[in-house]
Write a protein that holds these residues in place. Structure first.
Motif, PDB file in Angstrom:
ATOM      1  N   GLN A 220       0.821  -1.213   0.000  1.00  0.00           N
ATOM      2  CA  GLN A 220       0.000   0.000   0.000  1.00  0.00           C
ATOM      3  C   GLN A 220       0.853   1.260   0.000  1.00  0.00           C
ATOM      4  OE1 GLN A 220      -3.754   0.040   0.497  1.00  0.00           O
ATOM      5  NE2 GLN A 220      -3.306   2.031  -0.363  1.00  0.00           N
TER       6      GLN A 220
ATOM      7  N   GLY B 261      -6.286   2.648   1.019  1.00  0.00           N
ATOM      8  CA  GLY B 261      -7.373   2.110   0.215  1.00  0.00           C
ATOM      9  C   GLY B 261      -8.718   2.508   0.776  1.00  0.00           C
TER      10      GLY B 261
ATOM     11  N   GLN C  81     -12.977   2.172   1.402  1.00  0.00           N
ATOM     12  CA  GLN C  81     -13.824   1.099   1.921  1.00  0.00           C
ATOM     13  C   GLN C  81     -14.430   0.256   0.809  1.00  0.00           C
ATOM     14  OE1 GLN C  81     -13.782   4.204   3.243  1.00  0.00           O
ATOM     15  NE2 GLN C  81     -12.759   3.550   5.112  1.00  0.00           N
TER      16      GLN C  81
ATOM     17  N   SER D 270     -12.922  -1.093  -1.433  1.00  0.00           N
ATOM     18  CA  SER D 270     -12.028  -2.227  -1.684  1.00  0.00           C
ATOM     19  C   SER D 270     -12.506  -3.459  -0.915  1.00  0.00           C
ATOM     20  CB  SER D 270     -10.594  -1.879  -1.283  1.00  0.00           C
ATOM     21  OG  SER D 270     -10.499  -1.614   0.108  1.00  0.00           O
ATOM     22  N   SER D 271     -13.070  -3.253   0.262  1.00  0.00           N
ATOM     23  CA  SER D 271     -13.606  -4.383   1.031  1.00  0.00           C
ATOM     24  C   SER D 271     -14.827  -4.976   0.336  1.00  0.00           C
ATOM     25  CB  SER D 271     -13.984  -3.925   2.453  1.00  0.00           C
ATOM     26  OG  SER D 271     -12.848  -3.464   3.149  1.00  0.00           O
TER      27      SER D 271
ATOM     28  N   SER E  87      -9.331  -7.866   4.427  1.00  0.00           N
ATOM     29  CA  SER E  87      -9.410  -6.605   3.694  1.00  0.00           C
ATOM     30  C   SER E  87      -9.842  -5.463   4.601  1.00  0.00           C
ATOM     31  CB  SER E  87     -10.393  -6.752   2.529  1.00  0.00           C
ATOM     32  OG  SER E  87     -10.546  -5.529   1.850  1.00  0.00           O
TER      33      SER E  87
ATOM     34  N   THR F 216      -7.534  -2.264   5.370  1.00  0.00           N
ATOM     35  CA  THR F 216      -8.000  -0.909   5.064  1.00  0.00           C
ATOM     36  C   THR F 216      -7.992  -0.028   6.308  1.00  0.00           C
ATOM     37  OG1 THR F 216      -9.409  -1.743   3.284  1.00  0.00           O
ATOM     38  CG2 THR F 216      -9.920   0.434   4.152  1.00  0.00           C
TER      39      THR F 216
ATOM     40  N   THR G 254      -4.216   0.750   7.390  1.00  0.00           N
ATOM     41  CA  THR G 254      -3.553   1.706   6.506  1.00  0.00           C
ATOM     42  C   THR G 254      -4.177   3.093   6.613  1.00  0.00           C
ATOM     43  OG1 THR G 254      -4.987   0.952   4.682  1.00  0.00           O
ATOM     44  CG2 THR G 254      -2.796  -0.036   4.844  1.00  0.00           C
ATOM     45  N   THR G 255      -5.472   3.146   6.879  1.00  0.00           N
ATOM     46  CA  THR G 255      -6.122   4.448   7.049  1.00  0.00           C
ATOM     47  C   THR G 255      -5.607   5.147   8.303  1.00  0.00           C
ATOM     48  OG1 THR G 255      -8.116   3.652   5.937  1.00  0.00           O
ATOM     49  CG2 THR G 255      -8.324   5.639   7.279  1.00  0.00           C
TER      50      THR G 255
END
Length: 343
Positions: free
Chosen positions: A169, A202, A204, A206-207, A220, A224, A227-228
């Motif tokens: 990421q 990424g 949401q 993406s989930s 996932s 997410t 990383t957020t």
């Protein structure tokens, strides 16, 4: 489907006829012997349960039926009384099937949304930014009702995939963004924005993409979220290094977003799936519609609002860099996830 087995069958030599002999029912089940075929019979009753019969026949075969050896067609037969739980599982499976059909329609809905938003912006310009969080929350709720605590426990026990995803990421994605921007000669006015989008966490959706592709949704969501949270520190460092200008990240707004869009809806979904199964049974057929509408709103609104910029000559020049970035990123991510030691 789990059933309570009952001895029942006789097999006619070299014949395609199976004669069932249970205590109270004697239906005939005919199966083709030319290749492979199946037949079934079902009847409700038995204290809210049901009677089910399923048979499959193949080519001639010498085998054992009960305590006797017979020469005839090789057959597989399931016969028994389904408990009420089995019947409810059947209804649940039916709901899952309808969900899969609706999920399969999503790419067409997304394409139609994009066309409508760019051709007739008024279709989606009424959607304000304040509706983005509730819409994303609706999508995450539709995912949460199909997850369990065990899914997240299993994901936490696998730190390697999480670590690889985190590194990809914030290392692979920004590097790939810079290389593609340079290769396509992205104009300076768009270069900073293009690279910035590769330096953020990424989204949401993406989930939801993982959910539709039958991936590890719990993993996932954890990736997410992590990383957020890290973007408060990592994104400003990356933009300062790659763009030459530090882009601050509002930690309070980010925390509020995670709470509204991820934690609350997923927690509600988990709670319902754990403690309120009847409610989930009612919601499951409806939630794919909700997720589809929410996805359409989240995609259509930004496209409609920025329609002029997107369809301008400079905007059209971004199409190929964006497509190339996603194609390379998805391809690398797909094949890396295929490595056994990474899974």
């Amino acid at each position: 489907m789990s059933t309570t087995s009952i001895p029942f069958i006789s097999l006619t030599p070299n014949s395609s006829k199976l004669l069932l002999k249970p205590n109270t029912y004697t239906p005939r089940l005919r199966l083709s012997s030319s290749s492979f075929s199946c037949g079934s019979f079902s009847k409700r009753g038995f204290r809210n349960g049901g009677l089910s019969i399923k048979g499959c026949s193949t080519s001639p075969f010498i085998g054992r039926v009960g305590s006797q050896w017979r020469e005839g067609n090789s057959s597989l037969l399931s016969f028994g009384i389904n408990p009420p739980t089995a019947m409810s599982k059947g209804a649940e499976q039916s709901g899952d099937d309808s969900s899969q059909v609706l999920s399969a329609m999503l790419p067409f809905v997304v394409a139609a949304t994009a066309i409508a938003a760019l051709a007739q912006p008024a279709t989606f310009t009424w959607v304000s930014k304040d509706l983005y969080a509730p819409a994303l929350g609706g999508i995450m709720l539709s995912i949460g009702i199909k997850l369990s605590v065990d899914d997240f426990a299993l994901a936490v026990k696998r730190p390697l995939p999480l670590s690889i995803g985190f590194i990809a990421q914030y290392v692979l994605k920004p590097a790939l963004g810079v290389l593609i921007a340079m290769a396509f000669g992205v104009p300076g006015i768009f270069y900073a924005g293009f690279v910035l989008t590769t330096c953020v966490a990424g989204a949401q959706l993406s989930s939801y993409a993982s959910f539709l592709s039958k991936g590890d949704v719990a993993l996932s969501i954890l990736l997410t979220s992590s990383t957020t949270i890290a973007s408060v520190i990592v994104t400003p460092l990356l933009t300062g290094l790659l763009i030459g200008s530090v882009v601050p990240v509002d930690a309070v707004a980010m925390a509020k977003s995670i709470l509204q869009v991820v934690l609350v809806p997923v927690t509600i979904g988990l709670a319902l799936n754990t403690y309120a199964k009847p409610v989930v049974t009612i919601l499951r057929p409806v939630m794919p519609f909700v997720a589809m509408i929410c996805t359409s709103l989240c995609i259509g609104s930004p496209l409609a609002i920025n329609q002029r910029q997107i369809l301008s000559m400079d905007g059209l020049r971004l199409i190929f860099p964006v497509l190339a970035f996603h194609a390379v990123a998805f391809t690398v991510g797909y094949w890396v996830s295929k490595i056994p030691s990474v899974r």
